[in-house]
Scaffold this motif. Structure first.
Motif: not given
Length: 100
Positions: A1-12, A35-52
């Motif tokens: 799954m690409t990060n774009q697909d993952l982002r779309a799925e997480l957006t839901e 933290n409010p200065e981070l985008d919740l979706l960006d963090v979700g994508v990084a965690i879900a894609s195991d971007n350690v």
């Protein structure tokens, strides 16, 4: 799954919740405060894609963390406190919403 697909799925999965609804997740130590200065979706994508490396930077800079005792005390005293939430199994990412 690409990060774009993952982002779309997480957006839901983006939602809003009261603290009361998050307590069961808190009890199983699954809540991560973003933290409010981070985008919740960006963090979700990084965690879900195991971007350690990216996640580790946020942890090191205290931009994502487990709730502090102070935060939990404050939220427990205002059970209607609202949060933006994103479920990224097994975690629930939360951002405190500003008081209206």
């Amino acid at each position: 799954m690409t990060n774009q697909d993952l982002r779309a799925e997480l957006t839901e999965n983006l939602d809003e919740a009261e603290w009361e609804w998050l307590v069961p997740h808190m009890l199983r130590d699954a809540v991560i405060v973003v933290n409010p200065e981070l985008d919740l979706l960006d963090v979700g994508v990084a965690i879900a894609s195991d971007n350690v490396s990216e996640v580790q930077i946020w942890i090191d800079e205290a931009l994502i963390a487990k709730p502090s005792t102070t935060q939990m005390t404050e939220w427990n005293s205002d059970r209607a406190k609202r949060f933006n939430t994103l479920i990224v199994q097994p975690f629930v990412l939360v951002q405190e919403k500003a008081a209206a």
